[in-house]
Design a protein around this motif. Structure first.
Motif, PDB file in Angstrom:
ATOM      1  N   ARG A   1      -3.138   4.684   2.556  1.00  0.00           N
ATOM      2  CA  ARG A   1      -3.739   3.013   3.503  1.00  0.00           C
ATOM      3  C   ARG A   1      -2.788   2.112   3.351  1.00  0.00           C
ATOM      4  O   ARG A   1      -2.435   1.476   2.188  1.00  0.00           O
ATOM      5  CB  ARG A   1      -5.074   3.081   3.131  1.00  0.00           C
ATOM      6  CG  ARG A   1      -5.749   1.616   4.420  1.00  0.00           C
ATOM      7  CD  ARG A   1      -7.317   1.143   4.563  1.00  0.00           C
ATOM      8  NE  ARG A   1      -7.265   0.248   3.088  1.00  0.00           N
ATOM      9  CZ  ARG A   1      -8.391  -0.568   3.509  1.00  0.00           C
ATOM     10  NH1 ARG A   1      -9.047  -0.196   4.387  1.00  0.00           N
ATOM     11  NH2 ARG A   1      -8.804  -1.586   2.378  1.00  0.00           N
TER      12      ARG A   1
ATOM     13  N   SER B   1      -2.154  -1.855   3.985  1.00  0.00           N
ATOM     14  CA  SER B   1      -2.425  -2.893   5.054  1.00  0.00           C
ATOM     15  C   SER B   1      -1.317  -4.294   5.115  1.00  0.00           C
ATOM     16  O   SER B   1       0.060  -4.367   4.482  1.00  0.00           O
ATOM     17  CB  SER B   1      -3.170  -3.790   3.900  1.00  0.00           C
ATOM     18  OG  SER B   1      -4.049  -2.954   3.356  1.00  0.00           O
TER      19      SER B   1
ATOM     20  N   GLY C   1       0.349  -1.323  -0.353  1.00  0.00           N
ATOM     21  CA  GLY C   1       0.296  -0.142   0.406  1.00  0.00           C
ATOM     22  C   GLY C   1       1.023   1.420  -0.127  1.00  0.00           C
ATOM     23  O   GLY C   1      -0.092   2.643   0.346  1.00  0.00           O
TER      24      GLY C   1
ATOM     25  N   TYR D   1      -4.556  -2.752   8.947  1.00  0.00           N
ATOM     26  CA  TYR D   1      -4.673  -1.668   8.976  1.00  0.00           C
ATOM     27  C   TYR D   1      -3.675  -0.620   9.410  1.00  0.00           C
ATOM     28  O   TYR D   1      -4.058  -0.384   9.622  1.00  0.00           O
ATOM     29  CB  TYR D   1      -5.889  -0.918   8.211  1.00  0.00           C
ATOM     30  CG  TYR D   1      -7.192  -2.327   7.355  1.00  0.00           C
ATOM     31  CD1 TYR D   1      -7.350  -2.835   7.710  1.00  0.00           C
ATOM     32  CD2 TYR D   1      -6.403  -2.458   5.996  1.00  0.00           C
ATOM     33  CE1 TYR D   1      -7.993  -3.924   7.418  1.00  0.00           C
ATOM     34  CE2 TYR D   1      -6.998  -3.763   4.912  1.00  0.00           C
ATOM     35  CZ  TYR D   1      -7.477  -4.453   6.010  1.00  0.00           C
ATOM     36  OH  TYR D   1      -8.434  -5.502   5.310  1.00  0.00           O
TER      37      TYR D   1
END
Length: 123
Positions: free
Chosen positions: A18, A20, A7, A79
């Motif tokens: 974001r 991950s 990400g 996350y």
């Protein structure tokens, strides 16, 4: 046990990303998870942590109010939502699985580490 972080990328200051982290293997739902980062020429530093069930989170002062850590145990994924990014957030970000159910702020409290994903924030 494997942790795969992804990400990262290039974003302008003020933007969002974001990250991950997908976990495979027997460890995840019973363990705290954390994000650390390491900028060029700097030591690895704690960014955010979350307990095994998501009930407790903690953040470095430098990201508090801008970053949010969360987890989905059904997907074995944690996350890191990053907003209002600053050039000083530029670093390689690592996810890690803690040795216990909670997530501490010190690297030695973590047992497994992902390979890192690079975040670059341009001014």
């Amino acid at each position: 046990v494997q942790l795969q972080a992804f990400g990262g990328g290039l974003v302008q200051a003020g933007g969002s990303l974001r990250l991950s982290c997908a976990a495979s293997g027997r460890i995840f739902s019973n363990n705290g998870m954390g994000w650390f980062r390491q900028g060029s020429g700097k030591e690895r530093e704690f960014v955010a942590g979350i307990s095994w069930n998501g009930g407790n989170t903690n953040y470095a002062d430098s990201v508090k109010g801008r970053f949010t850590i969360s987890r989905d145990n059904a997907k074995n994924t944690v996350y890191l939502q990053m907003t209002s990014l600053k050039p000083e957030d530029t670093a390689v970000y690592y996810c890690a699985a803690a040795r216990r159910a909670w997530a501490g702020t010190v690297a030695r409290e973590y047992q497994y580490w992902g390979q890192g994903t690079k975040v670059t924030v341009s001014s």
